[in-house]
Write a protein that holds these residues in place. Structure first.
Motif, PDB file in Angstrom:
ATOM      1  N   GLN A 149      24.062 -10.242 -16.142  1.00  0.00           N
ATOM      2  CA  GLN A 149      23.394 -11.806 -16.032  1.00  0.00           C
ATOM      3  C   GLN A 149      24.245 -12.351 -15.075  1.00  0.00           C
ATOM      4  OE1 GLN A 149      20.848 -12.753 -18.093  1.00  0.00           O
ATOM      5  NE2 GLN A 149      21.052 -10.851 -19.034  1.00  0.00           N
ATOM      6  N   GLY A 150      23.748 -13.494 -14.565  1.00  0.00           N
ATOM      7  CA  GLY A 150      24.231 -14.223 -13.616  1.00  0.00           C
ATOM      8  C   GLY A 150      25.557 -14.535 -13.756  1.00  0.00           C
ATOM      9  N   SER A 151      26.116 -14.707 -15.146  1.00  0.00           N
ATOM     10  CA  SER A 151      27.416 -14.711 -15.638  1.00  0.00           C
ATOM     11  C   SER A 151      28.352 -13.497 -15.242  1.00  0.00           C
ATOM     12  CB  SER A 151      27.704 -15.595 -16.927  1.00  0.00           C
ATOM     13  OG  SER A 151      27.073 -14.637 -17.908  1.00  0.00           O
ATOM     14  N   SER A 152      27.908 -12.641 -15.055  1.00  0.00           N
ATOM     15  CA  SER A 152      28.559 -11.320 -15.043  1.00  0.00           C
ATOM     16  C   SER A 152      29.533 -11.301 -13.702  1.00  0.00           C
ATOM     17  CB  SER A 152      27.792 -10.164 -14.863  1.00  0.00           C
ATOM     18  OG  SER A 152      26.729  -9.848 -16.145  1.00  0.00           O
ATOM     19  N   ARG A 153      30.591 -10.720 -13.813  1.00  0.00           N
ATOM     20  CA  ARG A 153      31.370 -10.536 -12.638  1.00  0.00           C
ATOM     21  C   ARG A 153      30.910  -9.910 -11.497  1.00  0.00           C
ATOM     22  NH1 ARG A 153      35.341  -8.692 -17.158  1.00  0.00           N
ATOM     23  NH2 ARG A 153      36.101 -10.775 -18.029  1.00  0.00           N
ATOM     24  N   CYS A 154      31.371 -10.051 -10.261  1.00  0.00           N
ATOM     25  CA  CYS A 154      30.899  -9.479  -9.131  1.00  0.00           C
ATOM     26  C   CYS A 154      30.769  -8.045  -9.458  1.00  0.00           C
ATOM     27  CB  CYS A 154      31.449 -10.182  -8.088  1.00  0.00           C
ATOM     28  SG  CYS A 154      30.709  -9.312  -6.377  1.00  0.00           S
ATOM     29  N   TRP A 155      32.028  -7.807  -9.712  1.00  0.00           N
ATOM     30  CA  TRP A 155      32.245  -5.978  -9.676  1.00  0.00           C
ATOM     31  C   TRP A 155      31.446  -5.308 -10.784  1.00  0.00           C
ATOM     32  CZ3 TRP A 155      34.599  -4.104 -13.876  1.00  0.00           C
ATOM     33  CH2 TRP A 155      35.567  -4.905 -14.748  1.00  0.00           C
ATOM     34  N   GLU A 156      31.054  -6.337 -11.989  1.00  0.00           N
ATOM     35  CA  GLU A 156      30.360  -5.654 -12.749  1.00  0.00           C
ATOM     36  C   GLU A 156      29.027  -5.436 -12.417  1.00  0.00           C
ATOM     37  OE1 GLU A 156      32.363  -7.321 -16.965  1.00  0.00           O
ATOM     38  OE2 GLU A 156      30.473  -8.579 -15.846  1.00  0.00           O
ATOM     39  N   LEU A 157      28.421  -6.305 -11.518  1.00  0.00           N
ATOM     40  CA  LEU A 157      27.219  -6.072 -10.817  1.00  0.00           C
ATOM     41  C   LEU A 157      27.169  -4.991  -9.833  1.00  0.00           C
ATOM     42  CD1 LEU A 157      26.308  -9.903 -10.282  1.00  0.00           C
ATOM     43  CD2 LEU A 157      25.546  -8.618 -12.231  1.00  0.00           C
ATOM     44  N   ILE A 158      28.109  -4.864  -8.910  1.00  0.00           N
ATOM     45  CA  ILE A 158      28.230  -3.768  -7.972  1.00  0.00           C
ATOM     46  C   ILE A 158      28.298  -2.574  -8.663  1.00  0.00           C
ATOM     47  CG2 ILE A 158      29.717  -2.905  -6.396  1.00  0.00           C
ATOM     48  CD1 ILE A 158      30.565  -5.663  -5.467  1.00  0.00           C
ATOM     49  N   MET A 176      29.461 -17.445 -10.361  1.00  0.00           N
ATOM     50  CA  MET A 176      28.155 -17.272 -11.023  1.00  0.00           C
ATOM     51  C   MET A 176      27.163 -16.913  -9.993  1.00  0.00           C
ATOM     52  SD  MET A 176      25.985 -19.609 -13.201  1.00  0.00           S
ATOM     53  CE  MET A 176      26.085 -19.113 -14.846  1.00  0.00           C
ATOM     54  N   ALA A 177      26.652 -15.483 -10.063  1.00  0.00           N
ATOM     55  CA  ALA A 177      25.891 -15.001  -9.475  1.00  0.00           C
ATOM     56  C   ALA A 177      24.608 -15.469  -9.693  1.00  0.00           C
ATOM     57  CB  ALA A 177      25.837 -13.394  -9.622  1.00  0.00           C
ATOM     58  N   PRO A 178      23.415 -15.477  -8.465  1.00  0.00           N
ATOM     59  CA  PRO A 178      22.192 -16.083  -8.530  1.00  0.00           C
ATOM     60  C   PRO A 178      21.425 -15.097  -9.319  1.00  0.00           C
ATOM     61  CG  PRO A 178      22.740 -15.331  -6.236  1.00  0.00           C
ATOM     62  CD  PRO A 178      23.937 -15.198  -7.305  1.00  0.00           C
ATOM     63  N   PRO A 179      20.349 -15.577 -10.337  1.00  0.00           N
ATOM     64  CA  PRO A 179      19.840 -14.555 -11.010  1.00  0.00           C
ATOM     65  C   PRO A 179      19.054 -13.326 -10.384  1.00  0.00           C
ATOM     66  CG  PRO A 179      19.185 -16.823 -11.576  1.00  0.00           C
ATOM     67  CD  PRO A 179      19.982 -16.884 -10.264  1.00  0.00           C
ATOM     68  N   CYS A 180      18.579 -13.635  -9.442  1.00  0.00           N
ATOM     69  CA  CYS A 180      17.908 -12.445  -8.466  1.00  0.00           C
ATOM     70  C   CYS A 180      18.807 -11.202  -8.243  1.00  0.00           C
ATOM     71  CB  CYS A 180      17.206 -13.050  -7.151  1.00  0.00           C
ATOM     72  SG  CYS A 180      18.678 -13.548  -5.998  1.00  0.00           S
ATOM     73  N   LEU A 181      20.154 -11.675  -8.100  1.00  0.00           N
ATOM     74  CA  LEU A 181      21.385 -10.694  -8.129  1.00  0.00           C
ATOM     75  C   LEU A 181      21.477  -9.914  -9.178  1.00  0.00           C
ATOM     76  CD1 LEU A 181      23.164  -9.339  -5.895  1.00  0.00           C
ATOM     77  CD2 LEU A 181      24.878 -11.151  -6.452  1.00  0.00           C
ATOM     78  N   ALA A 182      21.365 -10.698 -10.444  1.00  0.00           N
ATOM     79  CA  ALA A 182      21.802 -10.174 -11.778  1.00  0.00           C
ATOM     80  C   ALA A 182      20.439  -8.949 -12.015  1.00  0.00           C
ATOM     81  CB  ALA A 182      21.789 -10.978 -12.847  1.00  0.00           C
ATOM     82  N   VAL A 183      19.221  -9.478 -11.852  1.00  0.00           N
ATOM     83  CA  VAL A 183      18.155  -8.416 -11.683  1.00  0.00           C
ATOM     84  C   VAL A 183      18.248  -7.244 -10.874  1.00  0.00           C
ATOM     85  CG1 VAL A 183      15.551  -8.275 -11.384  1.00  0.00           C
ATOM     86  CG2 VAL A 183      16.343 -10.344 -12.740  1.00  0.00           C
ATOM     87  N   ALA A 184      18.756  -7.530  -9.789  1.00  0.00           N
ATOM     88  CA  ALA A 184      18.829  -6.247  -8.766  1.00  0.00           C
ATOM     89  C   ALA A 184      19.955  -5.385  -9.450  1.00  0.00           C
ATOM     90  CB  ALA A 184      19.566  -6.749  -7.383  1.00  0.00           C
ATOM     91  N   ALA A 185      21.157  -5.951 -10.053  1.00  0.00           N
ATOM     92  CA  ALA A 185      22.045  -5.156 -10.518  1.00  0.00           C
ATOM     93  C   ALA A 185      21.381  -4.433 -11.677  1.00  0.00           C
ATOM     94  CB  ALA A 185      23.263  -5.952 -11.092  1.00  0.00           C
ATOM     95  N   GLN A 186      20.478  -4.999 -12.710  1.00  0.00           N
ATOM     96  CA  GLN A 186      19.997  -4.288 -13.753  1.00  0.00           C
ATOM     97  C   GLN A 186      19.152  -3.102 -13.286  1.00  0.00           C
ATOM     98  OE1 GLN A 186      17.780  -7.313 -15.623  1.00  0.00           O
ATOM     99  NE2 GLN A 186      19.562  -8.104 -16.568  1.00  0.00           N
ATOM    100  N   ILE A 187      18.532  -3.197 -12.106  1.00  0.00           N
ATOM    101  CA  ILE A 187      17.683  -2.399 -11.665  1.00  0.00           C
ATOM    102  C   ILE A 187      18.547  -1.075 -10.973  1.00  0.00           C
ATOM    103  CG2 ILE A 187      15.886  -1.895  -9.624  1.00  0.00           C
ATOM    104  CD1 ILE A 187      15.031  -4.686 -10.333  1.00  0.00           C
TER     105      ILE A 187
END
Length: 191
Positions: free
Chosen positions: A82-91, A1-12
């Motif tokens: 979101q924080g529950s997204s897979r790491c590669w989805e965020l990247i 699970m990714a921290p919420p700040c990482l999910a926000v960074a991925a959205q941006i």
């Protein structure tokens, strides 16, 4: 699970990458699209054709394709990171928000056909158009991308500030439960 700040960074990262691409294209095409305005050497018929092409691309690309379809989808899918997204989805957030990965088969087909056919089609055909028609298409692309970029910014700002996200399906392919997503167990009826 990714921290919420990482999910926000991925959205941006996801939405911001597309805004950067659109603005870069606008700036690249803007100078050439303005040549007829500087030269003032078109006939009345050419000006009418120039304006018609520009307005048509604004309506078809800017309003129909961007405002009514791509911008709401892009912004809506960004919210799914979101924080529950897979790491590669965020990247790979720019691909995720555009529906190029982790989407329903129909969305994947639409998104990849757009990338594989429409964009190269413009890139290969427009440079061969004579003056002033290439400039007219460039002018229409500037108008359409400008409107589209403004639409993305509008939907994204409205979602972030007021919680009013576009009411479109994110076309997310259902994820199989993994270690980070557990399906609730159904209660067994008592005998």
């Amino acid at each position: 699970m990714a921290p919420p700040c990482l999910a926000v960074a991925a959205q941006i990262w996801g939405v911001g990458a597309w805004i950067y691409i659109f603005v870069d294209c606008i700036l690249m095409e803007l100078g050439r699209s303005m040549e007829p305005f500087r030269a003032q050497n078109l006939t009345t018929g050419q000006w009418l054709g120039f304006a018609s092409i520009g307005i048509a691309l604004l309506l078809v690309e800017g309003i129909r394709a961007f405002q009514m379809s791509f911008a709401p989808l892009l912004v809506r899918r960004s919210r799914e990171l979101q924080g529950s997204s897979r790491c590669w989805e965020l990247i790979l957030a720019p691909f995720f928000v555009a529906g190029l990965i982790c989407a329903t088969p129909k969305r994947l087909c639409k998104s990849w056909l757009l990338v594989a056919i429409l964009i190269p089609g413009f890139a290969l055909s427009v440079p061969h158009l004579p003056y002033p028609w290439r400039q007219a298409v460039d002018f229409g692309v500037v108008l359409g991308l400008g409107w589209g970029t403004a639409s993305v910014l509008f939907f994204w700002t409205r979602g972030i500030l007021w919680g009013r996200w576009p009411e479109v399906s994110p076309d997310i392919h259902s994820k199989a439960p993994g270690p980070h997503m557990q399906e609730p167990l159904a209660e067994q009826p008592q005998a």
